[in-house]
Enzyme design. Structure first.
Site, PDB file in Angstrom:
ATOM      1  N   GLN A 138       0.828  -1.214   0.000  1.00 62.53           N
ATOM      2  CA  GLN A 138       0.000   0.000   0.000  1.00 62.53           C
ATOM      3  C   GLN A 138       0.864   1.267   0.000  1.00 62.53           C
ATOM      4  O   GLN A 138       0.431   2.324   0.429  1.00 62.53           O
ATOM      5  CB  GLN A 138      -0.937   0.019   1.213  1.00 62.53           C
ATOM      6  CG  GLN A 138      -2.186  -0.835   1.078  1.00 62.53           C
ATOM      7  CD  GLN A 138      -3.165  -0.359   0.000  1.00 62.53           C
ATOM      8  OE1 GLN A 138      -2.876   0.497  -0.824  1.00 62.53           O
ATOM      9  NE2 GLN A 138      -4.357  -0.943   0.003  1.00 62.53           N
ATOM     10  N   SER A 139       2.092   1.140  -0.490  1.00 65.09           N
ATOM     11  CA  SER A 139       3.012   2.273  -0.403  1.00 65.09           C
ATOM     12  C   SER A 139       2.624   3.431  -1.337  1.00 65.09           C
ATOM     13  O   SER A 139       2.203   3.218  -2.475  1.00 65.09           O
ATOM     14  CB  SER A 139       4.414   1.754  -0.735  1.00 65.09           C
ATOM     15  OG  SER A 139       5.133   2.663  -1.500  1.00 65.09           O
TER      16      SER A 139
END
Ligand SMILES: *Cc1c(COP(=O)(O)O)cnc(C)c1O
Length: 308
Positions: free
Chosen positions: A62-63
């Site tokens: 989820q960066s």
């Protein structure tokens, strides 16, 4: 997709808990980039790279950096291959947030593959996790220049720029740029202060050391007495995030900004001169963080913010 960045980004005045701060709205730099990633990846947005056909990077699923790289790749017509430890089954079935947006931009995910064993040829641009790379300095120096010019126009002699850190790349290169500027314009001084959000101060200093051996150029690090784990949900963080919205009307990110603001409010009296908080974007990540916070602390939810 549009390559133009909305720079210089605006600086606003805000009051939080009766204290005055300037707010640099780097979240507004580009609708499809997380603010500071547009700065960190600026070099590759512009550079002439005729041989490159793909970007490869790695990190969390989820960066913000991952999402921004997917935007960069799409803009430049490159493939984007991203290495992760693991994609949770539920997320795979119900993509959301940065993961979903990166998929929509054509990102190819490689799970549980030892990236280090792979060989990348000259057609591949390899980007370290979170964009912790020397190339990031170029775009961050432009940001420092914008802040410096604004500082001069507003006659602010002493300025502290505060921002929360992940890899620390943004804070480090900002402070380095200001060190140079401070010697060139002796009537103004600008310093950077940061708080570690991913690891502790020791971790952050290690990150700095990978990019810059001269410790004199490192920003000052402050931290809270209590240890917080990156990506975990804390009642006081959500409360503060809601309060920031109530008092300023600005939507901050839910991963870095709550710790950033909590630390800044605690250290305000200890910091020199006028204070400028750098809003580094990251709002795409709120699409996955906010539902988690709402489920965990339903009693705090009295208004909806951060939704598009
Ligand atoms: C990536 C990111 C950070 C951390 O930036 P570093 O340069 O890795 O320290 C902070 N805030 C937001 C919103 C980000 O997306």
């Amino acid at each position: 997709m549009e390559l133009e960045l909305a720079a210089p980004t605006p600086v606003e005045s805000i009051v939080i808990e009766g204290k005055h701060f300037y707010l640099k709205r780097d979240d507004l730099i580009h609708p499809d980039f997380s603010g500071n990633k547009a700065r960190k990846f600026h070099h590759w947005l512009r550079a002439d790279l005729p041989r490159i056909k793909r970007v490869v990077s790695y990190g969390s699923v989820q960066s913000n950096a991952m999402y921004s790289l997917s935007v960069l790749a799409k803009m430049r017509g490159w493939e984007f291959h991203y290495y992760v430890d693991h994609i949770p089954g539920y997320l795979r079935e119900h993509p959301v947030g940065n993961y979903r947006a990166a998929l929509e931009n054509g990102a190819v995910f490689n799970e549980k593959i030892e990236m280090r064993n792979e060989k990348f040829g000259e057609e591949t641009l390899f980007v370290e996790e979170g964009g912790r790379q020397p190339e990031a300095e170029e775009g961050i120096a432009l940001l420092a220049g914008e802040i410096s010019q604004w500082q001069r126009e507003n006659g602010i002699e002493k300025l502290t720029v505060f921002l929360p850190s992940g890899t620390g790349t943004t804070a480090l290169y900002l402070n380095k740029s200001f060190s140079t500027l401070n010697t060139q314009r002796s009537d103004l001084t600008t310093k950077v202060v940061t708080v570690p959000c991913v690891g502790d101060a020791r971790y952050l200093r290690k990150q700095f050391a990978m990019l810059e051996p001269d410790e004199d150029l490192w920003p000052r690090i402050v931290d809270l007495p209590r240890k917080y784990h990156f990506g975990k949900l804390y009642r006081e963080f959500y409360q503060l995030w809601l309060e920031l919205y109530r008092q300023t009307g600005v939507v901050f990110d839910l991963l870095y900004d709550p710790k950033g603001w909590q630390t800044l409010l605690q250290y305000r009296e200890d910091l020199d001169g006028a204070l400028l908080y750098l809003h580094q974007g990251g709002l795409k990540g709120n699409e996955s963080m906010l539902p988690r916070y709402r489920r965990k602390f339903p009693d705090l939810e009295k208004e909806n913010c951060g939704e598009k």
